[in-house]
Design a protein around this motif. Sequence first.
Motif, mmCIF file in Angstrom:
data_model
loop_
_atom_site.group_PDB
_atom_site.id
_atom_site.type_symbol
_atom_site.label_atom_id
_atom_site.label_comp_id
_atom_site.label_asym_id
_atom_site.label_seq_id
_atom_site.Cartn_x
_atom_site.Cartn_y
_atom_site.Cartn_z
ATOM 1 N N ILE A 223 0.793 -1.232 0.000
ATOM 2 C CA ILE A 223 0.000 0.000 0.000
ATOM 3 C C ILE A 223 0.819 1.273 0.000
ATOM 4 C CG2 ILE A 223 -1.720 1.320 1.311
ATOM 5 C CD1 ILE A 223 -2.910 -1.398 2.170
ATOM 6 N N GLN A 224 1.896 1.337 0.775
ATOM 7 C CA GLN A 224 2.664 2.577 0.859
ATOM 8 C C GLN A 224 4.119 2.293 1.201
ATOM 9 O OE1 GLN A 224 2.172 5.935 0.255
ATOM 10 N NE2 GLN A 224 4.333 6.053 0.723
ATOM 11 N N ASN A 225 5.036 2.799 0.380
ATOM 12 C CA ASN A 225 6.458 2.671 0.673
ATOM 13 C C ASN A 225 6.836 3.528 1.872
ATOM 14 O OD1 ASN A 225 9.339 1.964 -0.190
ATOM 15 N ND2 ASN A 225 9.419 4.194 -0.158
ATOM 16 N N GLU A 226 7.532 2.918 2.829
ATOM 17 C CA GLU A 226 8.076 3.630 3.991
ATOM 18 C C GLU A 226 7.106 4.680 4.539
ATOM 19 O OE1 GLU A 226 11.945 5.051 2.824
ATOM 20 O OE2 GLU A 226 12.778 3.020 2.794
ATOM 21 N N PRO A 227 6.011 4.234 5.169
ATOM 22 C CA PRO A 227 4.959 5.161 5.595
ATOM 23 C C PRO A 227 5.275 5.939 6.868
ATOM 24 C CG PRO A 227 4.397 2.933 6.245
ATOM 25 C CD PRO A 227 5.669 2.821 5.432
ATOM 26 N N ASP A 228 6.562 5.997 7.241
ATOM 27 C CA ASP A 228 6.949 6.638 8.496
ATOM 28 C C ASP A 228 7.883 7.823 8.299
ATOM 29 O OD1 ASP A 228 9.064 5.091 7.555
ATOM 30 O OD2 ASP A 228 9.824 4.650 9.561
ATOM 31 N N VAL A 229 8.053 8.311 7.054
ATOM 32 C CA VAL A 229 9.111 9.291 6.833
ATOM 33 C C VAL A 229 8.686 10.377 5.851
ATOM 34 C CG1 VAL A 229 10.155 7.923 4.991
ATOM 35 C CG2 VAL A 229 11.566 9.530 6.262
ATOM 36 N N HIS A 230 9.089 11.628 6.158
ATOM 37 C CA HIS A 230 8.888 12.775 5.272
ATOM 38 C C HIS A 230 10.183 13.023 4.508
ATOM 39 C CE1 HIS A 230 5.249 13.663 7.590
ATOM 40 N NE2 HIS A 230 5.974 13.635 8.695
ATOM 41 N N THR A 231 10.118 13.075 3.191
ATOM 42 C CA THR A 231 11.318 13.221 2.380
ATOM 43 C C THR A 231 11.137 14.310 1.326
ATOM 44 O OG1 THR A 231 10.577 11.572 0.778
ATOM 45 C CG2 THR A 231 11.863 10.776 2.659
ATOM 46 N N LYS A 232 12.279 14.697 0.698
ATOM 47 C CA LYS A 232 12.204 15.672 -0.390
ATOM 48 C C LYS A 232 11.679 15.025 -1.661
ATOM 49 C CE LYS A 232 17.107 15.156 -1.742
ATOM 50 N NZ LYS A 232 18.391 15.885 -1.935
ATOM 51 N N TYR A 233 11.873 13.704 -1.801
ATOM 52 C CA TYR A 233 11.322 12.959 -2.929
ATOM 53 C C TYR A 233 9.926 12.448 -2.557
ATOM 54 C CZ TYR A 233 13.394 9.167 -0.126
ATOM 55 O OH TYR A 233 13.752 8.318 0.888
ATOM 56 N N PRO A 234 9.183 11.822 -3.474
ATOM 57 C CA PRO A 234 7.820 11.389 -3.157
ATOM 58 C C PRO A 234 7.754 10.515 -1.907
ATOM 59 C CG PRO A 234 8.157 11.265 -5.504
ATOM 60 C CD PRO A 234 9.502 11.602 -4.904
ATOM 61 N N SER A 235 6.842 10.857 -1.020
ATOM 62 C CA SER A 235 6.627 10.104 0.209
ATOM 63 C C SER A 235 5.235 10.423 0.731
ATOM 64 C CB SER A 235 7.681 10.443 1.267
ATOM 65 O OG SER A 235 7.594 11.807 1.663
ATOM 66 N N CYS A 236 4.778 9.614 1.659
ATOM 67 C CA CYS A 236 3.468 9.845 2.281
ATOM 68 C C CYS A 236 3.429 9.097 3.608
ATOM 69 C CB CYS A 236 2.347 9.350 1.368
ATOM 70 S SG CYS A 236 0.683 9.588 2.038
#
Length: 462
Positions: A223-236
Amino acid sequence: MKKGIVFLIFISSLLAKAQLSTSVYYVDISDDKTISENPIQKYTPKSSKNSGKKITVYPDIQFQTLEGIGGAFNEIGGEALFSLPNRMQNKLMQNLFSKNDGSGFSFCRTAIGASDFGIDAYSYSEVEGDYKMENFSFKREKEAVLPYIQKAHKFNKNLRIFASPWSPPGWMKGSGYMDRGVEFPEKNHLKDNPEVYAAYALYFLKYVKNYAKNGVVIDRIIIQNEPDVHTKYPSCVMPPEQMAHFSKEYLRPTFQKNKVKTGVWAGTFRTAQQLDAIEFVADKKMRNSVDGIGIQYTKTRYINDMQSLFPGVNMMHTEGKCFNGKNSMEQARTRLSEVAGYINHGSPNYCYWNMILNETGKSGWDWKQNSLININRDEKTITYNPDYAVIYLMSKFLQPGAKRIASFCRSDIISVENNGEIYLLVQNEKNEVEYFECHVAGEKTVVEVPANSLSAIVVNKK
């Protein structure tokens, strides 16, 4: 000091009193060694001994069935691949995916929309408020990623693919952006809105169906890659409760209604900054909302905790260490320990990250990572990196259908049985030849392997 990895592989004959014979194949991974596209050579022993480092194999004690080894298809890699003449493309993909003439990669990953190794941020739904996905577009996928995967299928028709997003379309998030999570950490999340949830489920459905129309089956969605981190590249960022709610109430019902057999998995969890994977499996309702759990960069003690909380949990490995773009032999020599950490704790697979990058080794957000292969787009040249040799040999012998079996050794080891043959993967860190004393079903054989090498010891009954 130079170090090497030795793979002891292929002990045939599970019968007591069997007579054993051996041969050795190896890859030279000395610090100054250049890696070739076909890295395995045959080794001729120069001496003999009656003893060595002990390995005892218990073929009747079996664990999980393997799904294999693979890596990630990304947009930057696809763009680099198609900069080459067609004959060079085909040879490279044969080396990675052909079971007979190459490594035989069998279980690989791709991104839904842009990953950090997309050229830039993109999704398939760029029209804000398009809840019915009337403007869903697969055009960009057809430029590099889809043909990259299709070409791999030509060399391995049984190749399986799993997929995950790094971010939903920007308009579905509080921030309005797929990337720039570090700038808007409080808004870098999927909106808690039934209309958005339904639209996002339809987005996944259209993704899977578009791939199917183009001859590629998506085996499972995470469902979601690495759902625990805010990054400069795509994240959620996506809390376990939201992930479970979205899966149970929207995504799985949408797939079921449309008779889509693609699995729905939680993750990909890191347990790097929080124990979200542990939270998920500890809650019966959450874990029942998915078909399994995807993990990466996860310490073995947390994998053990997951299994203690949920015996029999379906889990898989989703991303190998990406390092820093140095592509060094030293880094390659850590791979056995890394892979063993997952396989020996219940994962049926290992997924390397970037299979191919261009000559810069950089992401669309200007940071370097390792890869199996680098392609110089201007010079039309291919460089096979040290990780390529290690992963190449592991994939050769950790094929789908193999069963992990019990074995004893005082160093890292992976042991599997496949069609009556046993493969033992171990590491030699010496600067000289090393001897391994292998015990199988009451018989012993001592095998010499070369210094600073990645070796396959083949032991057959006469």
